[in-house]
Design a protein around this motif. Structure first.
Motif, PDB file in Angstrom:
ATOM      1  N   ASP A  16      91.928 -13.806  59.290  1.00  0.00           N
ATOM      2  CA  ASP A  16      91.449 -13.649  60.672  1.00  0.00           C
ATOM      3  C   ASP A  16      92.245 -12.653  61.514  1.00  0.00           C
ATOM      4  O   ASP A  16      91.789 -12.274  62.595  1.00  0.00           O
ATOM      5  CB  ASP A  16      91.428 -15.009  61.385  1.00  0.00           C
ATOM      6  CG  ASP A  16      92.794 -15.687  61.419  1.00  0.00           C
ATOM      7  OD1 ASP A  16      93.785 -15.045  61.046  1.00  0.00           O
ATOM      8  OD2 ASP A  16      92.851 -16.858  61.818  1.00  0.00           O
ATOM      9  N   SER A  18      94.550 -13.098  63.484  1.00  0.00           N
ATOM     10  CA  SER A  18      94.679 -13.623  64.849  1.00  0.00           C
ATOM     11  C   SER A  18      96.062 -13.345  65.439  1.00  0.00           C
ATOM     12  O   SER A  18      96.201 -13.235  66.651  1.00  0.00           O
ATOM     13  CB  SER A  18      94.391 -15.129  64.862  1.00  0.00           C
ATOM     14  OG  SER A  18      95.272 -15.812  63.985  1.00  0.00           O
ATOM     15  N   VAL A  88      79.693 -14.846  73.555  1.00  0.00           N
ATOM     16  CA  VAL A  88      80.956 -15.448  73.122  1.00  0.00           C
ATOM     17  C   VAL A  88      81.147 -16.741  73.897  1.00  0.00           C
ATOM     18  O   VAL A  88      81.131 -16.742  75.137  1.00  0.00           O
ATOM     19  CB  VAL A  88      82.143 -14.495  73.355  1.00  0.00           C
ATOM     20  CG1 VAL A  88      83.457 -15.167  72.975  1.00  0.00           C
ATOM     21  CG2 VAL A  88      81.955 -13.207  72.563  1.00  0.00           C
ATOM     22  N   TYR A  90      83.436 -20.518  74.233  1.00  0.00           N
ATOM     23  CA  TYR A  90      84.750 -21.105  73.930  1.00  0.00           C
ATOM     24  C   TYR A  90      84.828 -22.497  74.526  1.00  0.00           C
ATOM     25  O   TYR A  90      84.523 -22.698  75.713  1.00  0.00           O
ATOM     26  CB  TYR A  90      85.863 -20.217  74.511  1.00  0.00           C
ATOM     27  CG  TYR A  90      87.262 -20.759  74.326  1.00  0.00           C
ATOM     28  CD1 TYR A  90      87.879 -20.741  73.081  1.00  0.00           C
ATOM     29  CD2 TYR A  90      87.970 -21.279  75.406  1.00  0.00           C
ATOM     30  CE1 TYR A  90      89.165 -21.230  72.921  1.00  0.00           C
ATOM     31  CE2 TYR A  90      89.251 -21.760  75.254  1.00  0.00           C
ATOM     32  CZ  TYR A  90      89.853 -21.738  74.003  1.00  0.00           C
ATOM     33  OH  TYR A  90      91.114 -22.218  73.851  1.00  0.00           O
ATOM     34  N   LEU A  97      86.062 -21.329  69.040  1.00  0.00           N
ATOM     35  CA  LEU A  97      85.554 -20.043  69.503  1.00  0.00           C
ATOM     36  C   LEU A  97      84.338 -19.667  68.663  1.00  0.00           C
ATOM     37  O   LEU A  97      84.359 -19.796  67.436  1.00  0.00           O
ATOM     38  CB  LEU A  97      86.629 -18.967  69.376  1.00  0.00           C
ATOM     39  CG  LEU A  97      86.276 -17.536  69.811  1.00  0.00           C
ATOM     40  CD1 LEU A  97      85.948 -17.497  71.298  1.00  0.00           C
ATOM     41  CD2 LEU A  97      87.418 -16.585  69.491  1.00  0.00           C
ATOM     42  N   CYS A  99      80.912 -16.755  68.250  1.00  0.00           N
ATOM     43  CA  CYS A  99      80.272 -15.496  68.627  1.00  0.00           C
ATOM     44  C   CYS A  99      78.877 -15.480  68.021  1.00  0.00           C
ATOM     45  O   CYS A  99      78.712 -15.731  66.814  1.00  0.00           O
ATOM     46  CB  CYS A  99      81.089 -14.303  68.128  1.00  0.00           C
ATOM     47  SG  CYS A  99      80.335 -12.692  68.479  1.00  0.00           S
ATOM     48  N   THR A 166      87.658 -11.762  70.468  1.00  0.00           N
ATOM     49  CA  THR A 166      86.564 -11.634  69.508  1.00  0.00           C
ATOM     50  C   THR A 166      86.363 -10.186  69.106  1.00  0.00           C
ATOM     51  O   THR A 166      86.155  -9.873  67.923  1.00  0.00           O
ATOM     52  CB  THR A 166      85.270 -12.196  70.110  1.00  0.00           C
ATOM     53  OG1 THR A 166      85.479 -13.568  70.474  1.00  0.00           O
ATOM     54  CG2 THR A 166      84.122 -12.111  69.119  1.00  0.00           C
ATOM     55  N   CYS A 192      85.513 -15.552  64.273  1.00  0.00           N
ATOM     56  CA  CYS A 192      85.525 -16.781  65.062  1.00  0.00           C
ATOM     57  C   CYS A 192      85.504 -18.020  64.179  1.00  0.00           C
ATOM     58  O   CYS A 192      86.198 -19.013  64.452  1.00  0.00           O
ATOM     59  CB  CYS A 192      84.333 -16.801  66.020  1.00  0.00           C
ATOM     60  SG  CYS A 192      84.392 -15.517  67.298  1.00  0.00           S
ATOM     61  N   LYS A 195      88.895 -18.437  62.417  1.00  0.00           N
ATOM     62  CA  LYS A 195      89.891 -18.856  63.402  1.00  0.00           C
ATOM     63  C   LYS A 195      89.728 -20.337  63.747  1.00  0.00           C
ATOM     64  O   LYS A 195      90.716 -21.055  63.948  1.00  0.00           O
ATOM     65  CB  LYS A 195      89.769 -18.005  64.664  1.00  0.00           C
ATOM     66  CG  LYS A 195      90.801 -18.319  65.753  1.00  0.00           C
ATOM     67  CD  LYS A 195      90.665 -17.370  66.921  1.00  0.00           C
ATOM     68  CE  LYS A 195      91.644 -17.728  68.043  1.00  0.00           C
ATOM     69  NZ  LYS A 195      93.045 -17.639  67.602  1.00  0.00           N
ATOM     70  N   SER A 196      88.472 -20.811  63.800  1.00  0.00           N
ATOM     71  CA  SER A 196      88.225 -22.214  64.129  1.00  0.00           C
ATOM     72  C   SER A 196      88.541 -23.148  62.971  1.00  0.00           C
ATOM     73  O   SER A 196      88.642 -24.362  63.180  1.00  0.00           O
ATOM     74  CB  SER A 196      86.765 -22.404  64.554  1.00  0.00           C
ATOM     75  OG  SER A 196      86.493 -21.681  65.745  1.00  0.00           O
TER      76      SER A 196
END
Length: 398
Positions: A16, A18, A88, A90, A97, A99, A166, A192, A195-196
């Motif tokens: 990701d 991040s 997007v 959240y 998150l 998208c 994003t 997204c 990341k989640s």
């Protein structure tokens, strides 16, 4: 420094991007920022959220006109219109998150994005700016809709920050994979989702995916755009031979999810064959599969990004002839017609000056005087000319 260099090639980081790593090329290219002009701060909301749906925020972002792909593409049998914008969203309670690329910025498509994000989970509050599409969509879904102060972007800073994250994550995925910008509608949602499904500092020991669905996703962790082998869905128009390989090479570009964000067990893979002749192929020009059978690339070797490696080589290469294809594995070999091969080549031979008998210095450094009427070139030693060279040798050396 050594740890950061090692982490840049780790699977956790490539999933990701991040966390910014200064030794990771996708991070550096995707998150380049101009020097900050600090003036004021982010206006935070006072409400503390604990569960999913207590407070959701969101906003749109638009793709530039020249990068908007036109037409439709297929994932299996499903026809999807190419996106020009994305919503997007959240969740402040679980830090999930999402998208959702859409063809237009209309209220109808915004409602679809919100339903895909929430699924069957209730939303108590949706905080956003005063965009009419978001206001109408929240009203249609029955979500309470507090809004930010018009003209003061700091009061909607959280949504703006999530849009920026994003974009950065999707951009890093595209750089990592080597795909063109038209693939943003795959790259941004994939960032997204991954990341989640990872543990975040805000969420504690549990992932946002677990906090929402009360179970973890069991997908194979493969970075976006990595080369994989997969089994295509059976197609009567593309039946494989009895002794052909059952798998095909492709690039992983997504995880298929149901409304609400739960993973279905299917992977989104684009066939690699199209990129061999067109490295900048768009989604509408490729065959995209939704399949359950995808092999973990770590079982067969290393994780590779062949399209990105090729484009990086082309970008850093200096060529005198732009049409030269000697080291280009993507363009097909041009086979000339038989008539072309039979044509005589018109090669002009350069006329050499006649130096016979003019004297000079031989190849071994011996000085030779000029001799009128001599047939020996000045660079040939007289002893070699008389004692070793045959008549044929003398003819070729003139």
């Amino acid at each position: 420094k050594a740890f950061l260099i090692k982490e840049a090639k780790s699977l956790d980081h490539m999933m990701d991007h991040s966390k910014f790593n200064p030794y990771c090329r996708p991070c550096v290219e995707a998150r380049a920022q101009r020097k900050a002009k600090r003036k004021g701060g982010l206006t935070e909301q006072d409400k503390i959220c604990t569960g999913w749906g207590d407070s959701v925020t969101g906003d749109h972002f638009m793709q530039t006109r020249e990068h908007i792909a036109e037409g439709t593409y297929y994932i299996g049998d499903e026809e999807i219109q190419c996106a020009s914008t994305a919503v997007v969203l959240y969740d402040r309670g679980t830090h999930e998150l999402g998208c959702f690329p859409k063809a237009t910025k209309s209220a109808e498509h915004t409602v679809q994005a919100m339903q895909e994000f929430a699924g069957t989970h209730p939303v108590k509050e949706f905080y956003s700016d005063n965009a009419p599409e978001l206001t109408l969509a929240a009203r249609q879904l029955g979500w309470m809709h507090p809004t930010s102060t018009p003209g003061v972007p700091q009061t909607n800073g959280l949504a703006e920050r999530m849009v920026r994250s994003t974009k950065e994550g999707g951009r890093a995925n595209l750089v990592q994979a080597g795909l063109s910008v038209e693939w943003f509608e795959f790259a941004a949602p994939d960032f997204c989702f991954t990341k989640s499904t990872e543990v975040t500092p805000e969420g504690g020991a549990d992932t946002p995916y677990f906090l929402k669905h009360e179970k973890e996703s069991k997908h194979i962790r493969v970075p976006f755009g990595a080369l994989v082998d997969f089994m295509p869905v059976p197609n009567p128009n593309d039946a494989q031979g009895a002794f052909e390989s059952k798998t095909r090479p492709g690039l992983r570009v997504g995880y298929h999810r149901q409304p609400g964000g739960m993973w279905t067990g299917d992977y989104i893979v684009v066939e690699f064959e199209t990129f061999r002749t067109n490295p900048d192929a768009k989604p509408s020009e490729c065959r995209i599969h939704r399949t359950k059978e995808m092999l973990d690339p770590l079982r067969l070797g290393h994780i590779t990004f062949p399209l990105a490696e090729y484009k990086l080589q082309r970008a850093r290469e200096v060529r005198d002839d732009p049409d030269e294809t000697k080291w280009d594995p993507w363009r097909p070999t041009v086979i000339p017609e038989a008539a072309e091969l039979q044509k005589p080549k018109d090669v002009a031979r350069a006329t050499k000056p006649d130096l016979r008998g003019q004297g000079g210095v031989t190849e071994h450094g011996r000085r030779v005087r000029a001799y009128k009427g001599s047939s020996r070139p000045p660079h040939v030693d007289p002893a070699v000319w008389e004692g070793i060279f045959s008549a044929e040798d003398k003819k070729r050396s003139i």
